[in-house]
Design an enzyme around this catalytic site. Structure first.
Site, short mmCIF file in Angstrom:
data_model
loop_
_atom_site.label_atom_id
_atom_site.label_comp_id
_atom_site.label_asym_id
_atom_site.label_seq_id
_atom_site.Cartn_x
_atom_site.Cartn_y
_atom_site.Cartn_z
NE ARG A 157 -81.87 -43.46 83.34
CZ ARG A 157 -82.15 -42.84 84.49
NH1 ARG A 157 -82.53 -41.60 84.49
NH2 ARG A 157 -82.04 -43.48 85.63
NE ARG A 177 -77.73 -40.78 87.57
CZ ARG A 177 -79.04 -41.02 87.52
NH1 ARG A 177 -79.50 -42.05 86.86
NH2 ARG A 177 -79.87 -40.22 88.12
CB ALA A 226 -93.36 -46.68 79.56
CG LEU A 276 -88.74 -40.33 86.34
CD1 LEU A 276 -89.00 -39.41 87.52
CD2 LEU A 276 -89.40 -41.68 86.59
C1 LIG Z 1 -84.52 -46.25 92.92
C2 LIG Z 1 -84.68 -45.62 91.57
C3 LIG Z 1 -84.73 -44.23 91.45
C4 LIG Z 1 -84.88 -43.65 90.20
N1 LIG Z 1 -84.94 -42.28 90.12
C5 LIG Z 1 -85.13 -41.70 88.91
C6 LIG Z 1 -85.25 -40.28 88.81
O1 LIG Z 1 -85.18 -39.55 89.79
N2 LIG Z 1 -85.45 -39.75 87.58
C7 LIG Z 1 -85.56 -40.52 86.47
O2 LIG Z 1 -85.77 -39.97 85.40
N3 LIG Z 1 -85.45 -41.85 86.55
C8 LIG Z 1 -85.24 -42.47 87.73
N4 LIG Z 1 -85.13 -43.83 87.81
C9 LIG Z 1 -85.36 -44.64 86.60
C10 LIG Z 1 -86.83 -44.75 86.32
O3 LIG Z 1 -87.56 -44.82 87.51
C11 LIG Z 1 -87.20 -45.98 85.50
O4 LIG Z 1 -86.34 -46.11 84.43
C12 LIG Z 1 -88.60 -45.85 84.95
O5 LIG Z 1 -89.50 -45.54 85.97
C13 LIG Z 1 -89.03 -47.11 84.25
O6 LIG Z 1 -90.40 -47.00 83.88
P1 LIG Z 1 -91.09 -48.07 82.98
O7 LIG Z 1 -92.50 -47.63 82.83
O8 LIG Z 1 -90.30 -48.27 81.75
O9 LIG Z 1 -91.01 -49.44 83.79
P2 LIG Z 1 -91.50 -49.86 85.26
O10 LIG Z 1 -91.98 -48.74 86.06
O11 LIG Z 1 -90.42 -50.72 85.80
O12 LIG Z 1 -92.76 -50.74 85.00
C14 LIG Z 1 -92.69 -52.03 84.51
C15 LIG Z 1 -94.08 -52.58 84.47
O13 LIG Z 1 -94.07 -53.79 83.74
C16 LIG Z 1 -94.73 -54.80 84.45
N5 LIG Z 1 -94.12 -56.06 84.04
C17 LIG Z 1 -92.81 -56.38 83.94
N6 LIG Z 1 -92.66 -57.61 83.44
C18 LIG Z 1 -93.91 -58.09 83.22
C19 LIG Z 1 -94.41 -59.30 82.70
N7 LIG Z 1 -93.62 -60.28 82.29
N8 LIG Z 1 -95.76 -59.44 82.65
C20 LIG Z 1 -96.60 -58.46 83.05
N9 LIG Z 1 -96.16 -57.28 83.51
C21 LIG Z 1 -94.83 -57.11 83.60
C22 LIG Z 1 -94.58 -54.44 85.89
O14 LIG Z 1 -95.61 -55.03 86.63
C23 LIG Z 1 -94.69 -52.92 85.81
O15 LIG Z 1 -96.05 -52.56 85.81
C24 LIG Z 1 -84.97 -44.45 89.05
C25 LIG Z 1 -84.91 -45.82 89.17
C26 LIG Z 1 -84.72 -46.41 90.42
C27 LIG Z 1 -84.54 -47.89 90.49
#
Ligand SMILES: Cc1cc2nc3c(=O)[nH]c(=O)nc-3n(C[C@H](O)[C@H](O)[C@H](O)COP(=O)(O)OP(=O)(O)OC[C@H]3O[C@@H](n4cnc5c(N)ncnc54)[C@H](O)[C@@H]3O)c2cc1C
Ligand code: FES
Lengths: 637, 257
Positions: A435, A330, A44, A441
């Protein structure tokens, strides 16, 4: 304050187009005059920061890892959904929309979900153009597979590393903008507070994790893309650093928290092996396409799986849900596994496990085919457990995996604090109470690549903002509060480590606010968590200084916030007197043990407002109406 | 089991640092290497000593955060495995283990086992991408990609950027890392327009960061937890030479009128 979701009206398939047309635009020459902070560099945040910089905004991006490429999105395995219908098997935008609303157990906003399904197709195009090496057929076209809970093949994947490849695509786009000087990246930097001036988000306070320096960053808008808060349970499939701090600080500054109790427990994870366990490892859901789940029919059967004859195995998902079988969503699969273990049919040393067996598939398709599909997962399983899934069935058990709850946002992804936008897993939006696989993703990238570029522009173009600088009293006060908190954490010098508090909180949450919940247990847990928080601030031991890399200090700040969040989750779960999706209240179930929704009373999103230290949070309700997908009891039989 | 650990302790980038011995009892074979260090750290805190700092996040072998040298081998004895995925059953009872950070001029130590790998980000920023702004992509199936090319690109793309290749290389070369990205993008039709300029820019950046040259020793491939192959380096060299011969400064684009 009344919640205004700002959902557009009109026919659902026109809503996003109409909304986009009505949005104000920022003149290209003016974009570079706007400063935008993007906290988070996952799918994101990375996609948002890159795209906003391409448009010309002046962006700063923050992450706590040493590189934006390491955000937790990197760990996603299975795939990403898109309504491309490349397989000609009856998929469509409407069907993806329908499946997602139903999969979320009718607790998501229809307009948002429809937009997500629409945008899904653009995400694949964008990723392919960036060079994301999705799986291909021999003719060179993109391959698909079906994924938990879906009856069409709409999931795109890159071996078992889809999240890694999508994130690297976004990361590379981000690095291109960093090189061009349009994004300034702050790795190893943690946001510790939000600056609100005249009711609008105008900046953040950060701590440089290497030097300990506390800084003020001012801006015209702040985007939080800080991921999910599953680590409130201590053990989860999330990366160790995943935390709620950014969102929680924003909550305490006035952003409402949506549906905090909506947690996803993933059915296929490697079971816990001992007290030292630091995290749980997911085995991709795609394994359920070829693996069959079973337990011994006899309670307490300790024979090795190979010695248990077919007739004495209970393939319980196939038995209870003949039409979806091993592919039920799930929440349904997780609860069924728990029930089997509760009834004494669980396997492994702890009795907390069920078999996921590839024997039949290996016989039918050959070891080669299975290894092509799941080779890397089988290896990972073997490294962790010392057992080979080619020879003996995997043992799996449900684990905390994803949080549908998060900061409440409107259709524009804006929180209740104007100028504070929340993207990806950190917001509460599109997945309702459960979900579906391969849709996080999709949501993260939809928010970052294709939604925020429009809605942020509209906000900036319609809200003239005064110039403010870091010497503003609100900014200075926030900075002083952060400094004081750091000083306090280092000065307590009590007798317990941060991890011991985190483990205790996690156990309380798992036992009482996990797969099955009830009012009495939740009330008790909230009480215990309050006490634990009290003890934390008296008795935690954080060594070292604030002026260098201090990983215990980082953890302490995060656990302090988890302690407060945990209590709110229990309160929210106790308040929702129904079962829906991942939220299962034992008092509200059908005779067969399925979740019983109460649409008459609970068809709303719960948005909690912080009202001050020690005071109860105030509940606001956003009513949910379903014009297109009529609520029905989900049936996967 | 019981272990003797000698761990590199260095308070700050300017501190000199030294090896410090610790003993640890009742280590279970089911623990991961990092869980073993967690246990050590909990004990250290109990004694009022600062815990050992090490980078980690996913603990699933995919984020590339973790990594240090165990008894002279980057990521330790098990091939194709990051330290977070390494389990204690790989070690004998009473083993004596020496833990050190990655050693390379381009990776300065921050604290204990933690190093600064931001040079890798700058190598990517110098050209490790396909320039395609959001919204400008054609339909996903408009660009067919032969499965074999796609599979080879994927194999190179699985690099996790941990830095083990640099740590293992006697020249502290970043060639395996750099070439993995050049191969990933250069093998795909989408990556062709920038293929040669990408190689030129990334190779130049790696040199500027202070990484050494590749002299075909192959230690990098041996320690890579993701099995990235040294053939990528040959591909990089080919693209670099073609690119260097054809390289031209960008021309001004604005026309009259
Ligand atoms: C093992 C696993 C497998 C998965 N497989 C799938 C799949 O196959 N398909 C699917 O659709 N989804 C899957 N998911 C879910 C999906 O990966 C996540 O929901 C999604 O990637 C989250 O993306 P995001 O960008 O919201 O957050 P994240 O990728 O968690 O990024 C968070 C970011 O915020 C930063 N951050 C956090 N707090 C702070 C702070 N206080 N100060 C500064 N920076 C901060 C971190 O450094 C990081 O850069 C999976 C999840 C897991 C755990
Ligand atoms: S911690 Fe992520 S690769 Fe080891």
């Amino acid at each position: 304050m009344a919640l205004n979701p700002r959902t557009p009206s009109g026919p659902i398939e026109k809503r996003w187009d109409n909304a986009k047309f009505e949005m104000k635009l920022v003149n290209p020459a003016n974009k570079r005059k706007y400063n935008v902070l993007v906290v988070g560099s996952g799918l994101a945040g990375g996609s948002a920061a890159a795209t906003l910089a391409e448009l010309g905004y002046n962006v700063k991006c923050f992450c706590f890892q040493d590189s934006p490429r390491r955000a937790h999105s990197i760990a996603a395995q299975g795939g990403i959904n898109a309504a491309k219908n490349y397989q000609n098997d009856g998929d469509s935008i409407y069907r993806l929309f329908y499946d997602t609303v139903k999969g979320g157990d009718f607790r998501a906003r229809e307009s948002n979900v429809y937009r997500l399904a629409q945008i899904s197709v653009n995400i694949i195009d964008q990723a392919v153009a960036q060079g994301v090496p999705f799986a291909r057929e021999y003719g060179g076209t993109l391959a698909n597979r079906s994924f938990g809970g879906a009856q069409v093949s709409r999931t795109f994947y890159a071996r078992g590393q889809t999240g890694q490849q999508l994130l690297l695509g976004a990361y590379q786009a981000l690095e291109r903008q960093i090189d061009a000087g349009r994004v300034k990246m702050f790795p190893r930097t943690e946001m510790l507070d939000l600056i609100v001036i005249d009711g609008k988000a105008r900046g953040i306070i950060t701590r440089n994790l290497v030097s300990g320096q506390i800084d003020i960053h001012m801006a015209d808008a702040v985007l939080l893309a800080t991921g999910g808060y599953g680590n409130v349970f201590y053990l989860s499939t999330n990366a160790k650093g995943s935390n709620v701090t950014a969102g929680w600080r924003a909550y305490k500054r006035g952003a409402f928290f949506g549906n905090p109790c909506f947690t996803q427990i993933h059915p296929t994870c490697i079971p816990v092996s001992g007290d030292y366990q630091s995290k749980l490892t997911l085995m991709s859901e795609s394994l359920r396409n070829d693996g069959r789940i079973w337990v011994p029919k006899k309670q307490g059967d300790t024979r090795p799986p190979q010695q248990i004859p077919e007739a004495e195995r209970d393939y319980y998902l196939e038995r209870i849900y003949p039409s979806f079988g091993n592919l039920v969503p799930r929440d349904v699969a997780s609860r069924a596994a728990k029930r089997m273990c509760d009834e004494g049919q669980g396997v492994g040393n702890t009795g907390l496990g069920v078999y996921l067996d590839f024997g039949a598939s290996i016989e039918r398709l050959g070891q080669q085919a299975i290894s092509e599909r799941y080779g890397n997962l089988f290896e990972m399983y073997e490294r962790i457990t010392g057992e080979s899934p080619y020879k003996t069935p995997m043992r799996i058990f449900p684990a905390v995996h994803y949080t549908m709850g998060g900061l409440w946002v409107d259709y524009h992804l804006m929180s209740t604090i104007p100028g504070l936008f929340v993207l990806g897993e950190a917001n509460f939006s599109d997945h309702g109470a459960n979900r579906l696989g391969a849709s996080a993703l999709m949501q993260g990238l939809a928010d970052g690549y294709f939604v925020i570029p429009y809605t942020l522009g509209n906000y900036l173009a319609s809200n003239p903002l005064d110039k403010v600088a870091g010497d503003h009293p609100s900014a200075q006060a926030a900075k002083e509060e952060v400094e004081a908190r750091v000083r306090t954490l280092l000065s307590i010098k009590g007798r317990r480590t941060v991890d011991s508090f985190h483990r205790e909180l996690g156990k309380l949450m798992w036992d009482h606010c996990g797969m099955a919940r009830n009012k009495t247990a939740l009330d008790g847990a909230a009480e215990k968590i309050r006490a634990l928080k009290g003890e934390f601030w008296q008795n935690v031991n954080v060594l070292g200084e604030s002026s260098d890399l201090n990983q215990s200090l980082e953890k302490a700040g995060r656990v302090a916030d988890f302690l407060e969040l945990g209590e709110l989750m229990c309160i929210d779960a106790a308040d929702r007197n129904e079962s829906c999706g991942g939220h299962f209240r034992e008092e509200y179930q059908t005779l067969e043990g399925e979740a019983m929704r109460d649409d008459a009373n609970f068809s709303y999103a719960a948005a909690w407002e912080y009202t001050g230290e020690g005071k109860p949070a105030a509940l606001h309700k956003e009513p949910l109406t379903f014009e297109y997908v009529k609520p029905s009891q989900r049936s996967y039989k | 089991m019981r272990l003797t650990l000698h761990i590199w302790r260095q308070k700050s980038p300017t501190d000199k640092g030294r090896m410090v011995p610790y003993t640890l009892d009742s280590v279970s074979g089911h623990m991961s290497f990092l869980e073993m260090l967690d246990v050590l750290n909990e004990q250290l805190i109990g004694k009022g000593e600062e815990p050992v700092a090490f980078d980690h996040d996913c603990r699933e072998g995919i984020c590339g955060s973790c990594g240090f040298v165990i008894n002279g081998v980057a990521h330790g004895p098990r091939r194709g495995t990051t330290v977070c995925q390494l389990h204690m059953r790989e070690f004998e009872d009473n083993a004596e283990l020496y833990l050190e950070p990655w050693r390379a001029a381009a990776f300065p130590v921050i604290k204990d086992l933690v190093v600064n790998r931001s040079a890798f980000d700058r190598i990517i920023a110098s050209g490790g991408y396909i320039s395609v702004p959001t919204g400008s992509a054609p339909d996903g199936n408009a660009i067919p990609v032969p499965k074999q090319d796609s599979d080879m690109a994927m194999a190179a793309a699985t690099c996790i950027g941990c830095g083990a290749c640099v740590a293992a290389c006697p020249n502290a070369s970043a060639s395996l890392f750099t070439s993995a990205k050049i191969s990933h993008l250069g093998l795909l039709p989408q990556g062709q327009p920038e293929r040669h300029s990408r190689a030129v820019r990334m190779v130049a950046q790696a040199k500027d960061e202070g990484f050494g040259n590749c002299t075909n020793i192959g230690e990098c491939e041996a320690v890579c937890p993701k099995g990235i192959q040294i053939e990528n380096i040959a591909r990089m060299n080919r693209d670099f030479i073609a690119g260097a011969a054809a390289y031209r400064e960008a021309q001004a684009e604005a026309g009259a009128g």
